[in-house]
Design a protein around this motif. Structure first.
Motif, PDB file in Angstrom:
ATOM      1  N   SER A   1       0.852  -1.189   0.000  1.00  0.00           N
ATOM      2  CA  SER A   1       0.000   0.000   0.000  1.00  0.00           C
ATOM      3  C   SER A   1       0.883   1.232   0.000  1.00  0.00           C
ATOM      4  O   SER A   1       2.014   1.207   0.477  1.00  0.00           O
ATOM      5  N   VAL A   2       0.331   2.306  -0.553  1.00  0.00           N
ATOM      6  CA  VAL A   2       1.034   3.582  -0.552  1.00  0.00           C
ATOM      7  C   VAL A   2       0.008   4.667  -0.269  1.00  0.00           C
ATOM      8  O   VAL A   2      -1.096   4.654  -0.820  1.00  0.00           O
ATOM      9  N   GLY A   3       0.368   5.578   0.607  1.00  0.00           N
ATOM     10  CA  GLY A   3      -0.543   6.643   0.964  1.00  0.00           C
ATOM     11  C   GLY A   3       0.079   8.008   0.783  1.00  0.00           C
ATOM     12  O   GLY A   3       1.307   8.154   0.741  1.00  0.00           O
TER      13      GLY A   3
ATOM     14  N   SER B   1      -4.293   0.647  -1.787  1.00  0.00           N
ATOM     15  CA  SER B   1      -3.864  -0.689  -1.357  1.00  0.00           C
ATOM     16  C   SER B   1      -3.788  -1.601  -2.571  1.00  0.00           C
ATOM     17  O   SER B   1      -4.754  -1.703  -3.340  1.00  0.00           O
ATOM     18  N   CYS B   2      -2.642  -2.261  -2.737  1.00  0.00           N
ATOM     19  CA  CYS B   2      -2.397  -3.039  -3.961  1.00  0.00           C
ATOM     20  C   CYS B   2      -1.537  -4.254  -3.662  1.00  0.00           C
ATOM     21  O   CYS B   2      -0.588  -4.546  -4.390  1.00  0.00           O
ATOM     22  N   GLY B   3      -1.847  -4.956  -2.583  1.00  0.00           N
ATOM     23  CA  GLY B   3      -1.085  -6.131  -2.219  1.00  0.00           C
ATOM     24  C   GLY B   3      -1.074  -7.164  -3.335  1.00  0.00           C
ATOM     25  O   GLY B   3      -2.108  -7.460  -3.927  1.00  0.00           O
ATOM     26  N   GLY B   4       0.105  -7.714  -3.619  1.00  0.00           N
ATOM     27  CA  GLY B   4       0.247  -8.711  -4.665  1.00  0.00           C
ATOM     28  C   GLY B   4       0.577  -8.152  -6.027  1.00  0.00           C
ATOM     29  O   GLY B   4       0.971  -8.903  -6.929  1.00  0.00           O
TER      30      GLY B   4
ATOM     31  N   GLU C   1      -8.450 -12.137 -12.689  1.00  0.00           N
ATOM     32  CA  GLU C   1      -9.109 -11.056 -11.960  1.00  0.00           C
ATOM     33  C   GLU C   1      -8.217 -10.543 -10.829  1.00  0.00           C
ATOM     34  O   GLU C   1      -7.679 -11.340 -10.049  1.00  0.00           O
ATOM     35  N   LYS C   2      -8.070  -9.235 -10.750  1.00  0.00           N
ATOM     36  CA  LYS C   2      -7.316  -8.582  -9.685  1.00  0.00           C
ATOM     37  C   LYS C   2      -8.031  -7.284  -9.317  1.00  0.00           C
ATOM     38  O   LYS C   2      -8.834  -6.748 -10.080  1.00  0.00           O
ATOM     39  N   SER C   3      -7.689  -6.753  -8.138  1.00  0.00           N
ATOM     40  CA  SER C   3      -8.299  -5.486  -7.724  1.00  0.00           C
ATOM     41  C   SER C   3      -7.348  -4.714  -6.833  1.00  0.00           C
ATOM     42  O   SER C   3      -6.443  -5.285  -6.213  1.00  0.00           O
ATOM     43  N   TYR C   4      -7.565  -3.414  -6.801  1.00  0.00           N
ATOM     44  CA  TYR C   4      -6.896  -2.551  -5.826  1.00  0.00           C
ATOM     45  C   TYR C   4      -7.944  -1.614  -5.247  1.00  0.00           C
ATOM     46  O   TYR C   4      -9.070  -1.520  -5.761  1.00  0.00           O
ATOM     47  N   SER C   5      -7.622  -0.930  -4.182  1.00  0.00           N
ATOM     48  CA  SER C   5      -8.608  -0.053  -3.546  1.00  0.00           C
ATOM     49  C   SER C   5      -8.025   1.316  -3.252  1.00  0.00           C
ATOM     50  O   SER C   5      -6.810   1.468  -3.061  1.00  0.00           O
ATOM     51  N   ILE C   6      -8.918   2.291  -3.223  1.00  0.00           N
ATOM     52  CA  ILE C   6      -8.578   3.672  -2.876  1.00  0.00           C
ATOM     53  C   ILE C   6      -9.378   4.047  -1.648  1.00  0.00           C
ATOM     54  O   ILE C   6     -10.615   4.012  -1.672  1.00  0.00           O
TER      55      ILE C   6
END
Length: 303
Positions: A228-230, A242-245, A295-300
């Protein structure tokens, strides 16, 4: 969910989120509690995008060309999906999905059949971005995909009021957790080994100071180092991706005008300088078997 022409709106008590059919692009994240827009406004005189989806390439191919099964093709940087109209599949109050399929025009520059589905899901103060790539063919599908959200500086602030905050994947010595290896493109947009380096952190953080982007026009953190990076503003959390993996994460701005910072989770990366090999051997390429789904995802998270 509200529909206004080609724009769909997701809304709850915390956030108002807009997504455009063109590129299935996230175009707005309005923080109702703080009364401010979080995403860059896409001023065309500076950079006319908000959060484009990069597909089927991330970054540049060398001299705008690549080799696939011995045939040379020309492709624009980041591919074509960001400039195409997606088909709405499902949209309700807190979730919407779009789909893009190959066309004769895409096949001429990218010789694969594909389906790309893009979802946005709103939960509280979090927007989840989901990518689903489907291979409808009997051959292997080669592709890259990436996010490119740009977070504008709050009113009265500049990027020099930002601090980057990282959480690293995996375990290791505390010392190693205080640095991140990065790759960097040269002035032509290609990876160049001599430009790679190490970013030093303190307590997982590094302030953005003048000249920060001189070392790397884009910081491209590799090997899945970042989960993750903020962005912190004056030391307080502002937004977290958040972008684990994910194998790569890019951090970029237009420092000459510095109205935003992009935090970019990628499954793919720009070509090495001079790369003339087959697409299947290019660093960062993803491979999907016949009839398969990826399928993959990241979150904001708006803090």
């Amino acid at each position: 969910m509200k529909q206004d022409g080609s724009v769909f709106t997701l809304e709850n008590e915390e956030l108002l989120v807009t997504i455009d059919r063109r590129g299935a692009e996230l175009t707005g994240i309005y923080d109702k509690k703080a009364g401010r827009e979080i995403l860059w406004k896409a001023d065309p005189s500076v950079w006319g995008r908000h959060a484009p989806i990069l597909f089927p390439f991330v970054g540049k191919s060398f001299e705008g060309k690549y080799l696939c099964d011995g045939t040379e093709y020309e492709i624009m940087p980041h591919g074509f999906a960001r400039d195409m109209e997606f088909e709405p599949v499902l949209c309700d109050m807190d979730e919407c999905w779009y789909r893009l399929k190959d066309t004769p025009k895409t096949y001429a520059v990218y010789p694969f059949h594909f389906e790309l589905e893009v979802g946005h899901r709103l939960t509280g103060r979090v927007i989840e971005v989901i990518w689903r790539v489907v291979n409808p063919d009997s051959g292997e599908l080669l592709f890259m995909i990436g996010g490119h959200p740009a977070f504008q500086t709050p009113q009265g602030k500049t990027i020099y009021d930002y601090t980057l905050s990282f959480n690293k994947e995996g375990s290791g010595a505390e010392e190693s957790a205080q640095q991140l290896h990065y790759l960097a493109p040269n002035e032509n947009g290609y990876q160049e080994e001599r430009r790679s380096g190490t970013l030093q952190l303190k307590d997982g953080q590094v302030p953005i100071t003048k000249g920060f982007f001189d070392a790397a026009l884009t910081y491209m953190f590799d090997d899945g180092q970042v989960s993750s990076v903020g962005l912190l503003v004056d030391g307080k959390p502002y937004v977290t991706v958040s972008c684990g993996g994910f194998p790569y994460l890019g951090v970029w701005t237009m420092e000459a005008t510095h109205p935003f910072v992009c935090l970019e989770p990628w499954y793919g990366i720009c070509a090495p300088d001079g790369y003339a090999g087959e697409l299947k051997d290019r660093p960062g390429i993803q491979k999907l078997n016949a009839w398969g789904t990826w399928e993959k995802s990241y979150s904001i998270r708006i803090e």
